[in-house]
Design a protein around this motif. Structure first.
Motif, mmCIF file in Angstrom:
data_model
loop_
_atom_site.group_PDB
_atom_site.id
_atom_site.type_symbol
_atom_site.label_atom_id
_atom_site.label_comp_id
_atom_site.label_asym_id
_atom_site.label_seq_id
_atom_site.Cartn_x
_atom_site.Cartn_y
_atom_site.Cartn_z
ATOM 1 N N ASP A 175 0.832 -1.206 0.000
ATOM 2 C CA ASP A 175 0.000 0.000 0.000
ATOM 3 C C ASP A 175 0.863 1.252 0.000
ATOM 4 O OD1 ASP A 175 -2.388 -1.460 0.109
ATOM 5 O OD2 ASP A 175 -2.243 -1.657 2.297
ATOM 6 N N LYS A 176 0.447 2.226 -0.750
ATOM 7 C CA LYS A 176 1.162 3.493 -0.837
ATOM 8 C C LYS A 176 1.301 4.114 0.560
ATOM 9 C CE LYS A 176 0.716 8.166 -2.759
ATOM 10 N NZ LYS A 176 -0.098 9.059 -3.622
ATOM 11 N N GLY A 177 2.536 4.516 0.903
ATOM 12 C CA GLY A 177 2.802 5.217 2.152
ATOM 13 C C GLY A 177 2.886 4.346 3.378
ATOM 14 N N LYS A 178 2.576 3.083 3.263
ATOM 15 C CA LYS A 178 2.633 2.190 4.424
ATOM 16 C C LYS A 178 4.060 1.683 4.610
ATOM 17 C CE LYS A 178 0.569 -1.994 6.424
ATOM 18 N NZ LYS A 178 -0.442 -3.064 6.244
ATOM 19 N N ALA A 179 4.504 1.640 5.879
ATOM 20 C CA ALA A 179 5.864 1.197 6.191
ATOM 21 C C ALA A 179 5.888 -0.309 6.426
ATOM 22 C CB ALA A 179 6.391 1.932 7.418
ATOM 23 N N TYR A 180 6.793 -0.993 5.735
ATOM 24 C CA TYR A 180 6.971 -2.440 5.889
ATOM 25 C C TYR A 180 8.393 -2.689 6.385
ATOM 26 C CZ TYR A 180 2.786 -2.664 2.953
ATOM 27 O OH TYR A 180 1.507 -2.503 2.447
ATOM 28 N N ASP A 181 8.490 -3.397 7.511
ATOM 29 C CA ASP A 181 9.802 -3.698 8.064
ATOM 30 C C ASP A 181 10.555 -4.676 7.156
ATOM 31 O OD1 ASP A 181 9.360 -2.096 10.260
ATOM 32 O OD2 ASP A 181 8.596 -3.745 11.498
ATOM 33 N N ILE A 182 11.803 -4.351 6.876
ATOM 34 C CA ILE A 182 12.651 -5.175 6.021
ATOM 35 C C ILE A 182 13.888 -5.606 6.805
ATOM 36 C CG2 ILE A 182 14.227 -5.119 4.022
ATOM 37 C CD1 ILE A 182 11.451 -5.371 3.086
ATOM 38 N N LYS A 183 14.235 -6.879 6.685
ATOM 39 C CA LYS A 183 15.490 -7.373 7.246
ATOM 40 C C LYS A 183 16.125 -8.334 6.242
ATOM 41 C CE LYS A 183 15.622 -10.425 10.662
ATOM 42 N NZ LYS A 183 15.612 -11.018 12.020
ATOM 43 N N ILE A 184 17.404 -8.139 5.997
ATOM 44 C CA ILE A 184 18.175 -9.032 5.130
ATOM 45 C C ILE A 184 19.340 -9.583 5.934
ATOM 46 C CG2 ILE A 184 19.546 -9.239 3.019
ATOM 47 C CD1 ILE A 184 18.086 -6.719 2.013
ATOM 48 N N GLU A 185 19.508 -10.889 5.897
ATOM 49 C CA GLU A 185 20.680 -11.528 6.483
ATOM 50 C C GLU A 185 21.458 -12.208 5.363
ATOM 51 O OE1 GLU A 185 19.175 -14.060 9.567
ATOM 52 O OE2 GLU A 185 19.195 -12.427 11.049
ATOM 53 N N TYR A 186 22.644 -11.695 5.131
ATOM 54 C CA TYR A 186 23.485 -12.179 4.037
ATOM 55 C C TYR A 186 24.812 -12.664 4.606
ATOM 56 C CZ TYR A 186 26.937 -11.806 0.240
ATOM 57 O OH TYR A 186 27.944 -12.050 -0.647
ATOM 58 N N TYR A 187 25.294 -13.802 4.084
ATOM 59 C CA TYR A 187 26.665 -14.155 4.439
ATOM 60 C C TYR A 187 27.422 -14.598 3.193
ATOM 61 C CZ TYR A 187 25.748 -19.278 4.561
ATOM 62 O OH TYR A 187 25.447 -20.581 4.253
ATOM 63 N N ASN A 188 28.712 -14.355 3.240
ATOM 64 C CA ASN A 188 29.573 -14.636 2.100
ATOM 65 C C ASN A 188 30.618 -15.672 2.477
ATOM 66 O OD1 ASN A 188 30.497 -13.728 -0.689
ATOM 67 N ND2 ASN A 188 32.394 -13.701 0.476
ATOM 68 N N TYR A 189 30.972 -16.529 1.512
ATOM 69 C CA TYR A 189 31.979 -17.544 1.782
ATOM 70 C C TYR A 189 32.962 -17.718 0.632
ATOM 71 C CZ TYR A 189 29.167 -20.402 -1.320
ATOM 72 O OH TYR A 189 28.473 -20.859 -2.416
ATOM 73 N N HIS A 190 32.846 -16.970 -0.457
ATOM 74 C CA HIS A 190 33.852 -17.101 -1.504
ATOM 75 C C HIS A 190 34.193 -15.740 -2.104
ATOM 76 C CE1 HIS A 190 31.070 -16.703 -4.921
ATOM 77 N NE2 HIS A 190 30.280 -17.588 -4.364
ATOM 78 N N THR A 191 34.932 -15.751 -3.203
ATOM 79 C CA THR A 191 35.651 -14.563 -3.645
ATOM 80 C C THR A 191 34.861 -13.645 -4.564
ATOM 81 O OG1 THR A 191 36.557 -15.851 -5.461
ATOM 82 C CG2 THR A 191 37.871 -15.686 -3.457
ATOM 83 N N ASP A 192 33.586 -13.866 -4.705
ATOM 84 C CA ASP A 192 32.791 -13.043 -5.621
ATOM 85 C C ASP A 192 31.571 -12.495 -4.894
ATOM 86 O OD1 ASP A 192 32.379 -11.896 -8.086
ATOM 87 O OD2 ASP A 192 31.242 -13.572 -8.873
ATOM 88 N N PRO A 193 31.778 -11.737 -3.803
ATOM 89 C CA PRO A 193 30.641 -11.321 -2.973
ATOM 90 C C PRO A 193 29.769 -10.269 -3.658
ATOM 91 C CG PRO A 193 32.669 -10.312 -2.184
ATOM 92 C CD PRO A 193 33.070 -11.267 -3.264
ATOM 93 N N GLN A 194 28.461 -10.569 -3.723
ATOM 94 C CA GLN A 194 27.505 -9.658 -4.347
ATOM 95 C C GLN A 194 26.176 -9.792 -3.627
ATOM 96 O OE1 GLN A 194 27.354 -9.821 -8.699
ATOM 97 N NE2 GLN A 194 29.222 -11.053 -8.722
ATOM 98 N N ALA A 195 25.454 -8.680 -3.539
ATOM 99 C CA ALA A 195 24.110 -8.700 -2.950
ATOM 100 C C ALA A 195 23.299 -7.548 -3.532
ATOM 101 C CB ALA A 195 24.182 -8.580 -1.427
ATOM 102 N N GLN A 196 22.056 -7.844 -3.905
ATOM 103 C CA GLN A 196 21.163 -6.831 -4.464
ATOM 104 C C GLN A 196 19.744 -7.067 -3.953
ATOM 105 O OE1 GLN A 196 22.114 -8.035 -8.524
ATOM 106 N NE2 GLN A 196 22.833 -5.962 -8.952
ATOM 107 N N LEU A 197 19.102 -5.996 -3.495
ATOM 108 C CA LEU A 197 17.690 -6.013 -3.147
ATOM 109 C C LEU A 197 16.941 -5.388 -4.314
ATOM 110 C CD1 LEU A 197 15.460 -6.543 -1.014
ATOM 111 C CD2 LEU A 197 15.886 -4.222 -0.155
ATOM 112 N N VAL A 198 16.079 -6.177 -4.963
ATOM 113 C CA VAL A 198 15.472 -5.751 -6.225
ATOM 114 C C VAL A 198 13.951 -5.890 -6.167
ATOM 115 C CG1 VAL A 198 17.510 -6.284 -7.621
ATOM 116 C CG2 VAL A 198 15.848 -8.083 -7.165
ATOM 117 N N TRP A 199 13.271 -5.216 -7.106
ATOM 118 C CA TRP A 199 11.818 -5.317 -7.171
ATOM 119 C C TRP A 199 11.313 -4.901 -8.539
ATOM 120 C CZ3 TRP A 199 8.744 -1.086 -4.009
ATOM 121 C CH2 TRP A 199 9.086 0.195 -4.461
ATOM 122 N N ALA A 200 10.034 -5.160 -8.750
ATOM 123 C CA ALA A 200 9.322 -4.649 -9.923
ATOM 124 C C ALA A 200 7.844 -4.598 -9.575
ATOM 125 C CB ALA A 200 9.539 -5.553 -11.135
ATOM 126 N N LYS A 201 7.162 -3.624 -10.147
ATOM 127 C CA LYS A 201 5.717 -3.526 -9.984
ATOM 128 C C LYS A 201 5.068 -4.428 -11.019
ATOM 129 C CE LYS A 201 2.239 0.031 -9.012
ATOM 130 N NZ LYS A 201 1.156 -0.276 -9.955
#
Length: 879
Positions: A566-592
């Protein structure tokens, strides 16, 4: 005198100095295997003899631990370099393998292999100097994929060089030679020919399928590229496939691994299983050949699989020996092959004695390597159609619409099994740079497929932590978010590629974890898809509810969920990421979701003189064993071979405006673009073209490069033209056996100039089992410089022999200026002109044969017969 050496352990080396003119004359080693003057076979045998059974078994898994008491460092055998070093930090990214196949350029492929192995060596030695020995840091690469792309529905076909065994063999041999190098003392890297054998989908049932072929098809289609990789390129490793062949699991096949690979072909390297393939031997609803992991491990090793990508061998081989399911000498045999490879790579020699260790890290992503990637992208492009010479476009055009889901999609440049590029030049970016004075109107126009939108990073304008835009990141120097974070900060967006610097200063390992928290406050009400893309593992929570989770299965991945916001409504977000090799990448993405993308595209086209439609597929929906189920797609494979309906609708709406339209395809497999062929005057195929792909496309569209690529696969008109996907019978498959009328034939490709052929020289007759020598003059009879791919085909004039209509037996890519003539020579060997009978035996039969040479296939019935080149033929007699 005693000196302490070693990796993570201590090796006591006794050095006896015998002074002779002040020089060291002799060195005595505690273990024989430490002496670099001995043969690698002797050293490997000695090293294996020093190990306990448990130690031996531990070295037969891909993530082999250190044996400190012997000075054997840990080693991870898993590495990838299909079209550039993958998953090991920034590297040069070349076009996907199917695009390499489209170049029909053997020497270019060898150069690519050389460049990739240069970067691989530079990376490996840096890792070793930093005491890093994890996944994607070694010198044993699981590439190339030389399976035959027999059916366009196969999602992994993009990894191959196409549908023809000869083309695949030539490209594979040259790539392997480039990878493994030419040093007589040490291998540069180990290449791996995969997947052995008779393997090309379907993806979703590969762990249970049992394929059967005739001996004729086995020898004529499925084995030649593997045989060439062993006999000509001396490939040092072979990966066995998931499926069964003639009731035997390929990783436990006496026929494939012993009778053919080792006894018949003389292969002396090692065999590695596909990942967790041994588990398929016993797990329910898979092959179920045996009951227990110990039986499965014994079966695999007894039949010739030496290394397990997975965890089946360790500790189950210990149990198998105790239960007398396998002799310990079989373990020794397998492990000796593995250790021989490590010795050949120079892993137990002083680095200064290994010539490859001197390659500087500065070669990685160097200008020279970028230039080769761009050259490959150019050479891979195939001009499918160009009615009325619509292309090339004029550069002084005032306005252009660039429309389509692939026009500005970075992921579509890469394909699967890709590295991390420094550059990501999309068609939109490249055309803007090429035409700075032209008005560019851009619109997506459609999703890549209905239900599969392109996901973009979530902007800071909708992310909030307290009064700050973005999410709060707590950074830990371990994988478990333990203790106090080493750093906290507000990250405006979650769109990270941490290379070459890690997110935490002075971090010595690749292990770290991050917890992001904050709120998402959308500006519009609607249905959204929210995803987390990461190279390692992570979880995504919304309002304390776990929405996305994936673990460390060793491959980059993206997971998502759909929700109403909903427009203007706050949604709590939590991301837990861990890395274990030599190509660390992370992206939070979306589409309508359900967004009107079509209307803005129509408006963009109305305002422009010409429209460039960038359509096709995406490696997010075609590839290896995916969870994707969409209309036309099935777990990585395709159930339809047409463009997705959303793109067809877009194309029809744009074409209906009555303005000039050019179609650019970006995809990894053949497309049934029937409507486009009937209505769009110019069509360009560019595959997944690598980090400079957009620039190569722009160069072709605007005449700065004359395309010369050729199709390495047949483009069919419908899935109805194809046999059952699971049938490996070659009847009515590929250009060699297909009886229908293709949309675009194998070997097809147009040019902005014209080529003519003359002075074909072939002897009228040839003695049986003698080479056939062929030469022809090729002339650029047009007005532009260009590349021509000279193709040589051979056909037996024997009725009812159920053989191929004709077969590719030679090709050369040449460059000609206007009016220039070049003589091209070929040699057809008896092996190439022999018939394969129903028993799989080669037979040279006297009689008339036909030879064709030209820039395309002979005897084409297709309406899309390339008019910018020709074919000439001659009948001769084998006597």
């Amino acid at each position: 005198m005693k000196k302490l050496l070693g990796f993570r352990g201590v090796v006591i080396m006794s050095i006896v100095l015998q002074l002779n003119s002040g020089c060291m004359a002799k060195r005595e080693y505690e273990y024989k295997f430490q002496n670099p003057e001995l043969s690698v076979e002797d050293r490997a045998e000695d090293l294996v003899s020093q190990m306990t059974l448990s130690e031996k078994v531990s070295q037969m898994r891909y993530d082999a631990p250190a044996i400190d008491r012997l000075g054997v460092p840990a080693y991870n055998w898993w590495n990838e370099c299909l079209h550039g070093v993958a998953r090991a930090g920034e590297a040069t990214v070349f076009p996907q393998a199917i695009g390499m196949g489209a170049t029909f350029n053997k020497s270019l492929i060898n150069q690519i292999g050389t460049v990739i192995s240069d970067e691989a060596r530079a990376k490996h030695h840096r890792f070793v100097n930093e005491d890093k020995r994890g996944i994607y840091q070694g010198l044993t690469f699981w590439t190339p994929n030389i399976n035959i792309f027999r059916d366009p529905r196969w999602g992994r076909g993009q990894e191959t060089y196409g549908e023809d065994p000869y083309l695949t063999a030539r490209m594979g041999v040259n790539f392997i030679k480039g990878l493994q190098g030419d040093d007589p003392n040490h291998l540069k890297v180990v290449a791996t020919a995969k997947h052995f054998a008779v393997h090309s989908g379907p993806e979703k049932s590969r762990h249970e399928d049992n394929y059967h072929t005739s001996n004729k098809d086995l020898r004529e289609t499925y084995l030649p590229a593997f045989e060439a990789s062993i006999k000509e390129a001396n490939v040092q490793s072979v990966m066995c496939a998931y499926n069964r062949y003639r009731d035997e699991a390929c990783c436990g096949s006496n026929l494939l691994l012993n009778d053919i690979l080792r006894k018949e072909w003389g292969f002396d390297g090692y065999v590695v299983s596909d990942c967790w393939a041994i588990n398929d031997f016993w797990e329910p609803s898979k092959h179920e050949l045996v009951k227990t992991p110990a039986e499965a491990s014994a079966l695999a090793v007894n039949r010739g699989t030496d290394l397990n990508c997975g965890d089946a061998f360790d500790p189950n081989l210990n149990e198998a020996v105790l239960k007398e399911l396998i002799e310990e000498e079989q373990i020794d045999r397998a492990l000796s092959r593995l250790m021989t490879a490590r010795f050949k790579l120079g892993m137990f020699d002083p680095q200064e004695t290994v010539s490859w260790s001197k390659i500087p890290y500065s070669v990685v992503g160097s200008d020279k390597h970028y230039q080769l990637s761009e050259k490959t992208a150019r050479e891979s492009i195939v001009l499918l159609k160009n009615d009325n010479n619509v292309l090339p476009l004029k550069k002084d055009i005032s306005s252009i619409a660039i429309i389509g889901p692939n026009a500005n999609a970075k992921q579509v440049l890469l394909g699967n099994y890709h590295g991390t590029p420094h550059n990501s030049i999309t068609p939109l970016k490249a055309i803007k740079e090429k035409l700075p004075n032209t008005k560019i109107h851009y619109a997506k126009g459609s999703d890549i497929a209905k239900g599969w939108p392109l996901l973009n990073k979530i902007p800071s304008s909708v992310l909030k932590t307290g009064d700050h835009p973005g999410l709060k990141g707590a950074y830990f120097d371990n994988q478990e978010w333990k203790g106090n974070p080493k750093m906290t900060r507000i990250d405006s967006v979650i769109d990270f590629v941490w290379m070459p610097k890690k997110p935490i200063d002075n971090l010595t390992s690749d292990d770290f974890s991050i917890r992001w928290t904050g709120q998402l406050i959308p500006k519009e009400t609607g249905r959204y898809r929210i995803g987390l893309r990461a190279s390692s593992a992570g979880k995504l929570f919304m309002n304390d509810s776990l929405k996305v989770e994936f673990s460390d299965d060793h491959e980059p991945k993206m997971r998502y969920f759909d929700t109403v916001l909903d427009k203007g409504k706050a949604y709590d977000i939590k991301i837990e990421y861990y890395n274990y090799h030599t190509d660390p990448q992370a992206q939070l993405v979306w589409a309508k979701l359900d967004e009107d993308l079509l209307s803005p595209a129509i408006e963009a086209a109305k305002k422009s003189e010409v429209t460039i439609l960038c359509l096709g597929l995406s490696p997010d929906i075609e590839g290896e064993e995916m969870p994707v189920v969409l209309d036309g797609f099935d777990k990585g494979d395709r159930s339809k071979i047409s463009l997705p309906q959303s793109q067809i609708t877009l194309m029809k709406e744009i074409q209906a405006l009555g303005k000039p339209v050019v179609l650019v395809l970006m995809n990894g497999s053949a497309l049934a673009i029937n409507w486009a062929n009937d209505h769009i005057p110019a069509i360009v195929e560019s595959w997944y073209p690598g980090e400079f792909g957009g620039k190569a496309i722009a160069d072709v569209l605007f005449g700065d490069y004359n395309p010369g690529g050729r199709l390495p696969v047949t483009f069919y008109k419908s899935v109805e033209d194809l046999p059952d996907f699971k049938s490996y019978d070659m009847t009515n498959r590929t250009y060699k056996y297909f009886q229908g009328d293709p949309l675009f034939p194998f070997g097809h490709g147009l040019s902005y100039t014209n080529f003519s052929y003359s002075n074909l020289k072939i002897p009228e007759s040839v003695d049986i089992n003698k080479d056939i020598k062929v030469s022809v003059d090729v002339t650029n009879s047009g007005s532009k410089n260009g590349d021509e791919v000279v193709q040589l085909y051979f056909s037996q004039k024997i009725e009812n022999n159920n053989g191929p209509k004709h077969s590719l037996v030679g090709f050369e890519r040449i460059n000609l200026d206007p009016g220039q003539k070049i003589t091209v020579a070929f040699k057809i060997t008896p092996k190439q002109y022999a018939l394969i009978d129903n028993e799989g035996k080669e037979q040279v039969i006297p009689g008339p044969v036909q030879i064709f040479v030209g820039g395309k296939q002979p005897n084409l019935k297709s309406e899309n017969d390339a008019k910018t080149t020709q074919v000439i033929a001659r009948t001769i007699k084998i006597k």
